[in-house]
Scaffold this motif. Sequence first.
Motif, PDB file in Angstrom:
ATOM      1  N   GLY A  28       0.809  -1.208   0.000  1.00  0.00           N
ATOM      2  CA  GLY A  28       0.000   0.000   0.000  1.00  0.00           C
ATOM      3  C   GLY A  28       0.841   1.255   0.000  1.00  0.00           C
ATOM      4  O   GLY A  28       0.568   2.212  -0.735  1.00  0.00           O
ATOM      5  N   HIS A  29       1.881   1.279   0.825  1.00  0.00           N
ATOM      6  CA  HIS A  29       2.752   2.452   0.875  1.00  0.00           C
ATOM      7  C   HIS A  29       3.478   2.648  -0.454  1.00  0.00           C
ATOM      8  O   HIS A  29       3.654   3.780  -0.912  1.00  0.00           O
ATOM      9  CB  HIS A  29       3.756   2.316   2.015  1.00  0.00           C
ATOM     10  N   ARG A  30       3.895   1.563  -1.072  1.00  0.00           N
ATOM     11  CA  ARG A  30       4.585   1.692  -2.360  1.00  0.00           C
ATOM     12  C   ARG A  30       3.629   2.148  -3.459  1.00  0.00           C
ATOM     13  O   ARG A  30       4.027   2.888  -4.360  1.00  0.00           O
ATOM     14  CB  ARG A  30       5.237   0.359  -2.728  1.00  0.00           C
ATOM     15  N   ILE A  31       2.380   1.717  -3.378  1.00  0.00           N
ATOM     16  CA  ILE A  31       1.384   2.173  -4.349  1.00  0.00           C
ATOM     17  C   ILE A  31       1.198   3.680  -4.246  1.00  0.00           C
ATOM     18  O   ILE A  31       1.190   4.396  -5.257  1.00  0.00           O
ATOM     19  CB  ILE A  31       0.044   1.444  -4.126  1.00  0.00           C
ATOM     20  N   GLN A  37       4.846   9.568  -7.664  1.00  0.00           N
ATOM     21  CA  GLN A  37       6.004   9.673  -8.554  1.00  0.00           C
ATOM     22  C   GLN A  37       5.568   9.995  -9.989  1.00  0.00           C
ATOM     23  O   GLN A  37       6.209  10.780 -10.682  1.00  0.00           O
ATOM     24  CB  GLN A  37       6.771   8.344  -8.545  1.00  0.00           C
ATOM     25  N   ARG A  38       4.467   9.412 -10.406  1.00  0.00           N
ATOM     26  CA  ARG A  38       4.001   9.585 -11.782  1.00  0.00           C
ATOM     27  C   ARG A  38       3.467  10.986 -12.055  1.00  0.00           C
ATOM     28  O   ARG A  38       3.240  11.340 -13.208  1.00  0.00           O
ATOM     29  CB  ARG A  38       2.901   8.564 -12.082  1.00  0.00           C
ATOM     30  N   HIS A  39       3.275  11.771 -10.998  1.00  0.00           N
ATOM     31  CA  HIS A  39       2.688  13.097 -11.180  1.00  0.00           C
ATOM     32  C   HIS A  39       3.540  14.203 -10.560  1.00  0.00           C
ATOM     33  O   HIS A  39       3.026  15.274 -10.246  1.00  0.00           O
ATOM     34  CB  HIS A  39       1.263  13.099 -10.614  1.00  0.00           C
ATOM     35  N   ARG A  59      13.523   6.466  -6.921  1.00  0.00           N
ATOM     36  CA  ARG A  59      12.089   6.260  -6.838  1.00  0.00           C
ATOM     37  C   ARG A  59      11.568   6.384  -5.410  1.00  0.00           C
ATOM     38  O   ARG A  59      12.140   5.845  -4.467  1.00  0.00           O
ATOM     39  CB  ARG A  59      11.715   4.873  -7.362  1.00  0.00           C
ATOM     40  N   LEU A  60      10.450   7.066  -5.261  1.00  0.00           N
ATOM     41  CA  LEU A  60       9.820   7.215  -3.950  1.00  0.00           C
ATOM     42  C   LEU A  60       9.385   5.871  -3.380  1.00  0.00           C
ATOM     43  O   LEU A  60       9.444   5.655  -2.163  1.00  0.00           O
ATOM     44  CB  LEU A  60       8.608   8.136  -4.063  1.00  0.00           C
ATOM     45  N   ALA A  61       8.950   4.965  -4.245  1.00  0.00           N
ATOM     46  CA  ALA A  61       8.470   3.665  -3.758  1.00  0.00           C
ATOM     47  C   ALA A  61       9.552   2.892  -3.025  1.00  0.00           C
ATOM     48  O   ALA A  61       9.251   2.081  -2.137  1.00  0.00           O
ATOM     49  CB  ALA A  61       7.930   2.838  -4.930  1.00  0.00           C
ATOM     50  N   GLN A 190       3.216  -2.870  -8.272  1.00  0.00           N
ATOM     51  CA  GLN A 190       3.391  -2.106  -9.511  1.00  0.00           C
ATOM     52  C   GLN A 190       2.136  -2.178 -10.383  1.00  0.00           C
ATOM     53  O   GLN A 190       1.663  -1.161 -10.918  1.00  0.00           O
ATOM     54  CB  GLN A 190       4.599  -2.631 -10.295  1.00  0.00           C
ATOM     55  N   ALA A 191       1.591  -3.385 -10.535  1.00  0.00           N
ATOM     56  CA  ALA A 191       0.379  -3.547 -11.342  1.00  0.00           C
ATOM     57  C   ALA A 191      -0.803  -2.852 -10.685  1.00  0.00           C
ATOM     58  O   ALA A 191      -1.665  -2.284 -11.375  1.00  0.00           O
ATOM     59  CB  ALA A 191       0.092  -5.031 -11.535  1.00  0.00           C
TER      60      ALA A 191
END
Length: 265
Positions: A28-31, A37-39, A59-61, A190-191
């Motif tokens: 959940g935290h990585r999501i 990150q994408r924005h 990467r933040l994740a 990731q998915a």
Amino acid sequence: MIVLRRSAVFLLACFLLVPDARAWGPDGHRIVAELAQRHLSPAAEAQVERLLAPEHTRRLADVATWADDIQDDPSQQALWKATRSLHYINFGDRDCDYQPPRDCRGERCVVEGLAHYVAVLGDRSQSEDARREALKFVVHLVGDVHQPLHAGYRPDKGGNTYQVQFRGEGGNLHRVWDSGMLRTRGLDWQAYAQRLDALGMVALPPATGAPFAAWAEESCRLTRDIYPDGHTVGAAYVERELPVAERRLRQAGRRLAALLNRALG
């Protein structure tokens, strides 16, 4: 400013009241981190990459669970004890109206923890090490404050003492929310992040008052309705509540991106 040193008696008292500091679970935290990150703006992304370079990542994740992971690191026990209570907030009642003297004594809650670390992150006079640590805390605490059971009002340690049956096994409601329901999708993080990002921009409630307190109040209000009848979490419960959990993940990702764009842009 948050004073991170407290007496052993104060820390013991906090431990007796604290819910499990792990929220959403690692996935959940990585999501949340990946959605943010994408924005990121180009300027903020460049700052993130520079700050995280000593961590051998961009990467933040990759640092999203660090604020939880330190509890298992013998060299980080002082920091863990000093920051553990910053992962959650205990509201005084179901009105979910943030009152700092009552709900965040000594500024020891996720609302004031976020305010502190966001200020450090955005302060270019701070050392690179301090700002890097602040970034890691901000990424994590934004996730925490959006997990409803990290901002409840019941005396059950964030659902940790509320026992339930889920998929034929005993457990507690906190665990169902931090990872159990998310795993029913059968996706890796990731998915899962890709699935949620493909849904487009998530709606946010109207901004009122201090943002971090408002986010916590939103989570608190959600806890009024997430306790299952009969202590059984069945398919109907998951069908109703999983979209709520996913909306909170999406809101956390959007808000984290906006926060970092302002602090680092």
